[in-house]
Design an enzyme around this catalytic site. Structure first.
Site, PDB file in Angstrom:
ATOM      1  N   HIS A  72      -5.872  -1.571 -10.441  1.00 22.76           N
ATOM      2  CA  HIS A  72      -6.458  -0.653  -9.276  1.00 22.76           C
ATOM      3  C   HIS A  72      -6.793   0.192 -10.121  1.00 22.76           C
ATOM      4  O   HIS A  72      -5.820   0.933 -10.669  1.00 22.76           O
ATOM      5  CB  HIS A  72      -5.518  -0.591  -8.082  1.00 22.76           C
ATOM      6  CG  HIS A  72      -5.527  -1.711  -7.195  1.00 22.76           C
ATOM      7  ND1 HIS A  72      -5.362  -1.323  -5.850  1.00 22.76           N
ATOM      8  CD2 HIS A  72      -6.193  -2.973  -6.905  1.00 22.76           C
ATOM      9  CE1 HIS A  72      -5.214  -2.507  -5.514  1.00 22.76           C
ATOM     10  NE2 HIS A  72      -5.690  -3.382  -6.020  1.00 22.76           N
ATOM     11  N   TYR A 201      -3.600   4.777   2.350  1.00 20.39           N
ATOM     12  CA  TYR A 201      -1.905   5.601   2.348  1.00 20.39           C
ATOM     13  C   TYR A 201      -2.792   6.381   3.896  1.00 20.39           C
ATOM     14  O   TYR A 201      -3.024   6.915   3.426  1.00 20.39           O
ATOM     15  CB  TYR A 201      -1.301   6.504   1.311  1.00 20.39           C
ATOM     16  CG  TYR A 201      -0.624   5.355   0.112  1.00 20.39           C
ATOM     17  CD1 TYR A 201      -1.469   4.698  -0.530  1.00 20.39           C
ATOM     18  CD2 TYR A 201       0.730   5.781   0.285  1.00 20.39           C
ATOM     19  CE1 TYR A 201      -0.759   4.563  -1.335  1.00 20.39           C
ATOM     20  CE2 TYR A 201       1.276   4.371  -0.458  1.00 20.39           C
ATOM     21  CZ  TYR A 201       0.647   4.157  -1.419  1.00 20.39           C
ATOM     22  OH  TYR A 201       1.295   3.184  -2.633  1.00 20.39           O
ATOM     23  N   PRO A 293      10.180   3.666  -0.264  1.00 19.66           N
ATOM     24  CA  PRO A 293       8.981   3.227  -1.162  1.00 19.66           C
ATOM     25  C   PRO A 293       7.806   3.878  -0.965  1.00 19.66           C
ATOM     26  O   PRO A 293       6.654   3.237  -1.736  1.00 19.66           O
ATOM     27  CB  PRO A 293       8.478   1.417   0.074  1.00 19.66           C
ATOM     28  CG  PRO A 293       9.694   2.430   0.994  1.00 19.66           C
ATOM     29  CD  PRO A 293      10.497   3.459   1.783  1.00 19.66           C
ATOM     30  N   LYS A 297       8.205   3.106  -6.290  1.00 20.96           N
ATOM     31  CA  LYS A 297       9.027   3.135  -7.649  1.00 20.96           C
ATOM     32  C   LYS A 297       9.764   2.576  -7.825  1.00 20.96           C
ATOM     33  O   LYS A 297      10.399   1.904  -9.198  1.00 20.96           O
ATOM     34  CB  LYS A 297       9.467   4.774  -7.429  1.00 20.96           C
ATOM     35  CG  LYS A 297       7.899   5.904  -7.606  1.00 20.96           C
ATOM     36  CD  LYS A 297       7.252   5.443  -9.402  1.00 20.96           C
ATOM     37  CE  LYS A 297       6.342   6.192  -9.067  1.00 20.96           C
ATOM     38  NZ  LYS A 297       4.549   5.919 -10.243  1.00 20.96           N
ATOM     39  N   TYR A 384       1.770   8.976 -10.256  1.00 21.83           N
ATOM     40  CA  TYR A 384       1.690   7.412  -9.460  1.00 21.83           C
ATOM     41  C   TYR A 384       1.924   6.189 -10.515  1.00 21.83           C
ATOM     42  O   TYR A 384       1.997   5.638 -10.288  1.00 21.83           O
ATOM     43  CB  TYR A 384       0.503   7.472  -8.358  1.00 21.83           C
ATOM     44  CG  TYR A 384       0.144   7.049  -7.754  1.00 21.83           C
ATOM     45  CD1 TYR A 384       1.493   6.513  -6.174  1.00 21.83           C
ATOM     46  CD2 TYR A 384      -0.422   5.242  -8.088  1.00 21.83           C
ATOM     47  CE1 TYR A 384       0.802   5.311  -5.456  1.00 21.83           C
ATOM     48  CE2 TYR A 384      -0.406   4.072  -6.554  1.00 21.83           C
ATOM     49  CZ  TYR A 384       0.132   3.784  -6.296  1.00 21.83           C
ATOM     50  OH  TYR A 384       0.264   2.997  -4.430  1.00 21.83           O
TER      51      TYR A 384
HETATM   52  C1  PHB Z   1       3.026  -2.749  -1.155  1.00 23.75           C
HETATM   53  O1  PHB Z   1       2.633  -4.026  -1.021  1.00 23.75           O
HETATM   54  O2  PHB Z   1       4.578  -3.466  -1.021  1.00 23.75           O
HETATM   55  C2  PHB Z   1       3.184  -1.349  -1.051  1.00 23.75           C
HETATM   56  C3  PHB Z   1       2.966  -0.894  -2.396  1.00 23.75           C
HETATM   57  C4  PHB Z   1       2.685   0.171  -2.340  1.00 23.75           C
HETATM   58  C5  PHB Z   1       3.862   1.106  -2.347  1.00 23.75           C
HETATM   59  C6  PHB Z   1       4.908   1.029  -1.582  1.00 23.75           C
HETATM   60  C7  PHB Z   1       4.261  -0.869  -1.062  1.00 23.75           C
HETATM   61  O3  PHB Z   1       3.538   3.131  -1.889  1.00 23.75           O
END
Ligand code: PHB
Ligand code: APR
Length: 391
Positions: A72, A201, A293, A297, A384
């Protein structure tokens, strides 16, 4: 039994460490309290930094990740109904992340370990660590009712947040830093195509939501919920309805729903234990620190710790103590940067019902600044994709 390194825990930390040590000819045994199936049943995040991808290649377990993982180069922030694209590659000189589930990675590591004939004792009960501050470190455990003892040079505590290693360190030798958040993430996994090619997000007045994925046919979605919520009270229908209310028209239009194959609630927590070395005992991964989460990280930090640890131990057997002496300091510099980032991203994107309204407005202004300023977006992107190693 005698080995050079006794690794406690067969999660990602223990398994990656085992693989790196094996490649370098250092002998190790892994003791895991659960069965392999149980370890594989835990659904966790799935975004790997480039440096973690490189480490998995170095460990010789990257083939399926490259074949099936999804690189990505950006993600979307959806704030109050407006999308803002974060062009990770454009902002970081071409860096990307790899979307590949922790479950798949764990399976690759388990397969590689089995193929190399390396020893993992699953269902090792009553694991205890002894004399890690002295000359004869030992680990005891019970398997099928019979007691066993492993003599070793070093113990690697890769046994997660609730493990025995950190708990075995005298309280006065360790300092804990912690922040708990009054919210959780309700996660749903489904065999439906992802709503978008990139992650979304979303920050809304109803709370945070995240649209993620495991593959082109498997999606992972999250909703911010109060900690008091019970997963049993969330039917699939209720989840999808609430998710729709937190997305924009485009996403609602493209959302494909279906039955969940997993649903769970995880609390958000920030935690760091210092130091990460106690004589011949080293903590790595969730045993030493937890991140919320947001930003994914957790697994990346586990990989970065065991990268330092493997190098330190390999260096030790080649005649230098420098790596083990600096292990804690090196890890913690990177750990704290990821802790700061995960805390910051969590604060920016969630709603905190009890927050002082001034602070809430200031955070809204900060988020507005981040998405509209090149410097702001660059800071977000740089963290990130993962900060570089400083060695
Ligand atoms: C996930 O795919 O579980 C996931 C992806 C990004 C995040 C947290 C969890 O920031
Ligand atoms: N004896 C033996 N094994 C133990 C013990 C014990 N007393 N206690 C815990 N374990 C095992 C657990 O069963 C688990 O399989 O240690 C393993 C720790 O694995 P994880 O919790 O996955 O921790 P880690 O390997 O550090 O991986 C960190 O996992 O929680 C996520 O977000 C986190 O992605 C990150 C990653």
């Amino acid at each position: 039994m005698r080995t050079q390194v006794a690794i406690i825990g067969a999660g990602p930390s223990g398994l990656i460490l085992g693989q790196l040590l094996h490649k370098a000819g250092v002998d190790a045994v892994i003791l895991e309290a659960q069965t392999g199936e149980y370890v594989l049943g835990r659904i966790r995040a799935g975004v790997l930094e480039q440096v973690a991808v490189d480490l998995l290649d170095e460990a010789g377990v990257g083939a399926r990740m490259h074949a099936e993982g999804l690189p990505h180069s950006g993600f979307d922030l959806l704030i109050g109904g407006t999308r803002h694209h974060i062009d990770l590659a454009g902002l970081t000189g071409g860096k990307q992340v790899m979307v590949y589930g922790q479950t798949e990675l764990t399976k690759d590591l388990m397969d590689a370990r089995a193929a190399a004939g390396l020893e993992t004792v699953y269902e090792a009960k009553d694991v205890s660590v002894h004399d890690f501050d002295g000359k004869r470190p030992r680990v005891r455990y019970v398997k099928d009712g019979a007691p066993h003892e492993v003599e070793c040079d070093f113990i690697a505590g890769c046994d997660g947040f609730h493990g025995v290693c950190r708990a075995s360190v005298p309280q006065q030798a360790i300092t804990n830093f912690e922040r708990v958040y009054p919210i959780g993430w309700l996660g749903l996994l489904s065999d439906t195509p992802p709503v978008s090619e990139e992650l979304i997000y979303a920050k809304t007045e109803r709370g945070f939501a995240l649209c993620s994925m495991r593959s082109h046919t498997r999606s992972r979605y999250y909703l911010q919920v109060p900690l008091s919520e019970k997963v049993e009270d969330w039917s699939d229908e209720k989840f999808w309805n609430e998710l729709r209310l937190r997305l924009d028209a485009k996403a609602v239009d493209q959302l494909v729903t279906g039955p969940s194959i997993e649903k769970s609630i995880a609390p958000l927590r920030s935690f760091v234990a210092e130091p990460m070395r106690f004589g011949n005992l080293f903590l790595a991964g969730d045993a030493a620190h937890i991140v919320p989460p947001t930003g994914a990280k957790g697994l990346n930090l586990a990989a970065s710790d065991v990268r330092y640890l493997a190098r330190a131990l390999i260096e030790f057997y080649a005649g230098s103590k420098a790596g083990i002496d600096h292990y804690s300091e090196h890890c913690l510099r990177r750990v704290w940067k990821a802790e700061r980032f995960s805390w910051w991203m969590s604060m920016l994107l969630h709603n905190f019902p009890d927050m002082n309204p001034f602070e809430q407005r200031a955070l809204d202004a900060e988020l507005d600044y981040v998405v509209h300023s090149l410097a702001g977006r660059t800071t977000l992107a740089e963290n990130y994709v993962g900060l570089p190693f400083e060695d």
